[in-house]
Structure formats: C-alpha cells, structure tokens
Design an enzyme around this catalytic site. Structure first.
Site, PDB file in Angstrom:
ATOM      1  N   LYS A  15       0.829  -1.213   0.000  1.00  0.00           N
ATOM      2  CA  LYS A  15       0.000   0.000   0.000  1.00  0.00           C
ATOM      3  C   LYS A  15       0.861   1.259   0.000  1.00  0.00           C
ATOM      4  O   LYS A  15       0.593   2.198  -0.747  1.00  0.00           O
ATOM      5  CB  LYS A  15      -0.912   0.055   1.247  1.00  0.00           C
ATOM      6  N   ARG A  89      -9.747   0.988   8.608  1.00  0.00           N
ATOM      7  CA  ARG A  89      -9.363  -0.396   8.883  1.00  0.00           C
ATOM      8  C   ARG A  89     -10.433  -1.136   9.675  1.00  0.00           C
ATOM      9  O   ARG A  89     -10.252  -2.296  10.006  1.00  0.00           O
ATOM     10  CB  ARG A  89      -8.081  -0.405   9.705  1.00  0.00           C
ATOM     11  N   ARG A 128      12.105  -8.456   4.015  1.00  0.00           N
ATOM     12  CA  ARG A 128      12.519  -7.055   3.915  1.00  0.00           C
ATOM     13  C   ARG A 128      13.310  -6.657   5.148  1.00  0.00           C
ATOM     14  O   ARG A 128      13.229  -7.280   6.192  1.00  0.00           O
ATOM     15  CB  ARG A 128      11.318  -6.131   3.651  1.00  0.00           C
ATOM     16  N   ARG A 132      11.299  -1.922  11.305  1.00  0.00           N
ATOM     17  CA  ARG A 132      10.140  -1.562  12.116  1.00  0.00           C
ATOM     18  C   ARG A 132       9.980  -2.545  13.257  1.00  0.00           C
ATOM     19  O   ARG A 132      10.063  -3.751  13.062  1.00  0.00           O
ATOM     20  CB  ARG A 132       8.883  -1.561  11.239  1.00  0.00           C
ATOM     21  N   ARG A 143      -0.786  -9.039  13.133  1.00  0.00           N
ATOM     22  CA  ARG A 143      -1.325  -8.006  12.222  1.00  0.00           C
ATOM     23  C   ARG A 143      -2.200  -8.647  11.143  1.00  0.00           C
ATOM     24  O   ARG A 143      -3.221  -8.081  10.744  1.00  0.00           O
ATOM     25  CB  ARG A 143      -0.183  -7.196  11.599  1.00  0.00           C
TER      26      ARG A 143
HETATM   27  P1  ADP Z   1       0.779  -2.297   7.837  1.00  0.00           P
HETATM   28  O1  ADP Z   1      -0.263  -1.988   6.812  1.00  0.00           O
HETATM   29  O2  ADP Z   1       2.000  -2.919   7.248  1.00  0.00           O
HETATM   30  O3  ADP Z   1       0.251  -3.068   9.015  1.00  0.00           O
HETATM   31  P2  ADP Z   1       0.853   0.494   8.810  1.00  0.00           P
HETATM   32  O4  ADP Z   1       2.061   1.350   8.791  1.00  0.00           O
HETATM   33  O5  ADP Z   1      -0.288   0.890   7.942  1.00  0.00           O
HETATM   34  O6  ADP Z   1       1.370  -0.964   8.461  1.00  0.00           O
HETATM   35  O7  ADP Z   1       0.308   0.371  10.322  1.00  0.00           O
HETATM   36  C1  ADP Z   1       1.152   0.072  11.404  1.00  0.00           C
HETATM   37  C2  ADP Z   1       0.349   0.030  12.704  1.00  0.00           C
HETATM   38  O8  ADP Z   1      -0.261   1.304  12.948  1.00  0.00           O
HETATM   39  C3  ADP Z   1      -0.825  -0.948  12.715  1.00  0.00           C
HETATM   40  O9  ADP Z   1      -0.405  -2.257  13.074  1.00  0.00           O
HETATM   41  C4  ADP Z   1      -1.730  -0.331  13.782  1.00  0.00           C
HETATM   42  O10 ADP Z   1      -1.258  -0.590  15.091  1.00  0.00           O
HETATM   43  C5  ADP Z   1      -1.554   1.153  13.519  1.00  0.00           C
HETATM   44  N1  ADP Z   1      -2.570   1.685  12.561  1.00  0.00           N
HETATM   45  C6  ADP Z   1      -2.338   2.188  11.323  1.00  0.00           C
HETATM   46  N2  ADP Z   1      -3.479   2.580  10.723  1.00  0.00           N
HETATM   47  C7  ADP Z   1      -4.488   2.301  11.602  1.00  0.00           C
HETATM   48  C8  ADP Z   1      -5.892   2.442  11.577  1.00  0.00           C
HETATM   49  N3  ADP Z   1      -6.539   2.952  10.510  1.00  0.00           N
HETATM   50  N4  ADP Z   1      -6.595   2.036  12.672  1.00  0.00           N
HETATM   51  C9  ADP Z   1      -5.983   1.527  13.747  1.00  0.00           C
HETATM   52  N5  ADP Z   1      -4.646   1.348  13.841  1.00  0.00           N
HETATM   53  C10 ADP Z   1      -3.891   1.734  12.779  1.00  0.00           C
END
Ligand code: ADP
Length: 185
Positions: A15, A89, A128, A132, A143
C-alpha cells in the site's frame, strides 16, 4: 469535487509503495495512518504515547484516536485530492470517514483492494529489512489476524456500495501500479 480514494490490503501488500507512486503521478496527497502514528510517536505527543502499545503488539489503535487524527488531517487539506493508505481499517472507521467527508462536501470515489495472500505477506515481510519494531514474525502474524478479523469486512462494505476495485497485488510493484491505474480509469 476532487477525488478521495482509499487503499485497502493486508500488511506487506505494498500500500505504501503504491500510494507514493499514485501521489506522484496524479497529484494526490497521501495520508498514511501508520506513518502519521509513527511520526506522533517519534515526536512524543500524547497520541503517539497512547498509540505505541497497540502498534507494538500489532493491534489496531482505538477507532476514536484514529478518527480524530484523520479529521484533523482532512481539515488542513481543503480541496486537494486525497489518497488514504491504511485507513479505514474497521467498519466504524469507514462510517466515520463517510461522515467526515460528507461534512466537507466530499465523498469516497473508490476503495482499491490490493489483494495478496497470507503466505506471500509473511514471506515479503520476513525478507525485507526489518527496521520496524512491529515486523517481527509474531507481530506480523497478529497483524494478519487483525486484518482478517477487523479490516476484511470492508471488502463487503465497499462492495455493497459499488466502490470496491480489487487488484491482484502479487508480482512486482510496476505490474501492480499498472493494475491500479487500470482499475481507477
Ligand atoms: P501495515 O499496513 O504494514 O500493518 P501500517 O504502517 O499501515 O502498516 O500500520 C502500522 C500500525 O499502525 C498498525 O499495526 C496499527 O497498530 C496502527 N494503525 C495504522 N493505521 C491504523 C488504523 N486505521 N486504525 C488503527 N490502527 C492503525
């Protein structure tokens, strides 16, 4: 009215990469909730401190915190086209997004699902550079579980509203970009 688009997909679906590309090509302002949360954490804000424990476990940050953050961001964007990466989400976030957009005279134009199977996600993230904290194998599994439980219902949600564009997320980034372009045009 300028377009508003969201990218959906599991962790590791690409994404972030695709949002950056679309942003550069089509002048979208990309809003990535994960990046915003990591910035808040690095800056030591109240939001960052509260979000940290959830992020470290691979759980979702509570809806009210995320929705308030996105509302703030949307406020500063005026009329610009927006590409949301990692938001919404949950169904509650999707409802809150619809409401926030409507208040600004906007509405969602498309939800692009970047579809990648779980085994490919695990392979990609373990391959990768793990810079993080939440990329450890255990946290990636959590996740993914959270994605299937909380976020996947949005596929039906946006399908019902005629907004879903499903794109095959396997293969290299250029091929996926091409599929996204085709899905949006
Ligand atoms: P990925 O899509 O690889 O899980 P992101 O960088 O989008 O990584 O998100 C990392 C973390 O940030 C998530 O595991 C969650 O804890 C938090 N997060 C991100 N976006 C949201 C969201 N829309 N709602 C709740 N938590 C979020």
């Amino acid at each position: 009215m300028e377009p508003t688009i969201t990218l959906l997909g599991p962790p590791g679906s690409g994404k972030g990469t695709q949002a950056e590309r679309l942003g550069a090509e089509r002048g979208f302002v990309a809003l990535a909730t994960g990046d915003l949360l990591r910035e808040a954490r690095a800056a030591g804000t109240d939001l960052g401190r509260r979000a940290s424990e959830y992020m470290d476990r691979g759980d979702l940050v509570p809806d009210d915190l995320i929705v308030a953050m996105i509302r703030d961001e949307l406020e500063s964007l005026d009329e610009k086209p927006v590409l949301l990466d990692g938001f919404p989400r949950t169904v509650a976030q999707a409802d809150a997004l619809a409401e926030a957009l409507e208040e600004r005279g906007r509405k969602l134009g498309a939800a692009v699902l970047i579809d990648v199977p779980d085994d490919v996600v695990v392979e990609r993230i373990s391959g990768r550079h793990q810079d993080r904290d939440d990329d450890s194998p255990e946290t990636v599994k959590e996740r993914l579980r959270v994605y299937h439980r909380e976020t996947e219902p949005l596929v039906e949600y946006y399908g019902d509203r005629g907004l879903l564009r499903r794109v095959d997320g396997e293969g290299d980034a250029d091929a996926v970009s091409e599929r996204i372009r085709a899905a949006l045009d």
